[in-house]
Design a protein around this motif. Structure first.
Motif, PDB file in Angstrom:
ATOM      1  N   MET A   1       0.847  -1.167   0.000  1.00  0.00           N
ATOM      2  CA  MET A   1       0.000   0.000   0.000  1.00  0.00           C
ATOM      3  C   MET A   1       0.897   1.236   0.000  1.00  0.00           C
ATOM      4  N   ASP A   2       0.608   2.159  -0.880  1.00  0.00           N
ATOM      5  CA  ASP A   2       1.395   3.390  -0.912  1.00  0.00           C
ATOM      6  C   ASP A   2       0.800   4.434   0.034  1.00  0.00           C
ATOM      7  N   SER A   3       1.492   5.538   0.185  1.00  0.00           N
ATOM      8  CA  SER A   3       1.085   6.583   1.123  1.00  0.00           C
ATOM      9  C   SER A   3      -0.294   7.158   0.791  1.00  0.00           C
ATOM     10  N   LYS A   4      -0.551   7.374  -0.478  1.00  0.00           N
ATOM     11  CA  LYS A   4      -1.839   7.941  -0.887  1.00  0.00           C
ATOM     12  C   LYS A   4      -2.981   6.984  -0.549  1.00  0.00           C
ATOM     13  N   GLN A   5      -2.798   5.717  -0.829  1.00  0.00           N
ATOM     14  CA  GLN A   5      -3.839   4.735  -0.521  1.00  0.00           C
ATOM     15  C   GLN A   5      -4.050   4.651   0.989  1.00  0.00           C
ATOM     16  N   PHE A   6      -2.963   4.663   1.773  1.00  0.00           N
ATOM     17  CA  PHE A   6      -3.100   4.636   3.223  1.00  0.00           C
ATOM     18  C   PHE A   6      -3.893   5.845   3.711  1.00  0.00           C
ATOM     19  N   GLN A   7      -3.583   7.024   3.172  1.00  0.00           N
ATOM     20  CA  GLN A   7      -4.314   8.228   3.576  1.00  0.00           C
ATOM     21  C   GLN A   7      -5.806   8.084   3.312  1.00  0.00           C
ATOM     22  N   GLN A   8      -6.163   7.577   2.144  1.00  0.00           N
ATOM     23  CA  GLN A   8      -7.575   7.396   1.808  1.00  0.00           C
ATOM     24  C   GLN A   8      -8.245   6.396   2.744  1.00  0.00           C
ATOM     25  N   LEU A   9      -7.594   5.268   2.970  1.00  0.00           N
ATOM     26  CA  LEU A   9      -8.169   4.225   3.819  1.00  0.00           C
ATOM     27  C   LEU A   9      -8.250   4.655   5.282  1.00  0.00           C
ATOM     28  N   SER A  10      -7.236   5.355   5.756  1.00  0.00           N
ATOM     29  CA  SER A  10      -7.252   5.797   7.150  1.00  0.00           C
ATOM     30  C   SER A  10      -8.270   6.907   7.368  1.00  0.00           C
TER      31      SER A  10
END
Length: 101
Positions: free
Chosen positions: A1-10
């Motif tokens: 998971m990249d940073s952008k995906q983590f931001q969206q999911l979190s």
């Protein structure tokens, strides 16, 4: 998971937690408040017990701290699961809220 995906999911799980609390699905007779400051959500129960939930971006995890225990959650198969017990995030949150009420 990249940073952008983590931001969206979190961000999504923080929103889902707000809805979970606002819908009063856990403790119908209790007053539960929450505040978000940066990456940290503090849930405060009527008896002043707290649950702290925060985003750990470097580890791509969500952490939860209760009076009794701390939990680390990884995103897998469209849900956040505890890295020790394998339990889903909202199962642990609901049990923690009931336990602390």
């Amino acid at each position: 998971m990249d940073s952008k995906q983590f931001q969206q999911l979190s961000e999504q799980i923080m929103h889902d937690i707000e809805q979970f609390i606002d819908q009063d699905m856990v403790l119908n007779d209790s007053d539960i408040d929450y505040e978000i400051h940066g990456n940290v959500m503090t849930i405060t129960l009527e008896n002043r017990h707290k649950i702290i939930i925060n985003k750990q971006e470097p580890l791509r995890q969500i952490w939860m701290a209760t009076r009794r225990q701390g939990y680390h959650f990884n995103y897998q198969q469209s849900h956040w699961y505890c890295d020790r017990s394998g339990q889903e995030f909202f199962t642990i949150l609901k049990n923690a809220l009931v336990d602390l009420a």
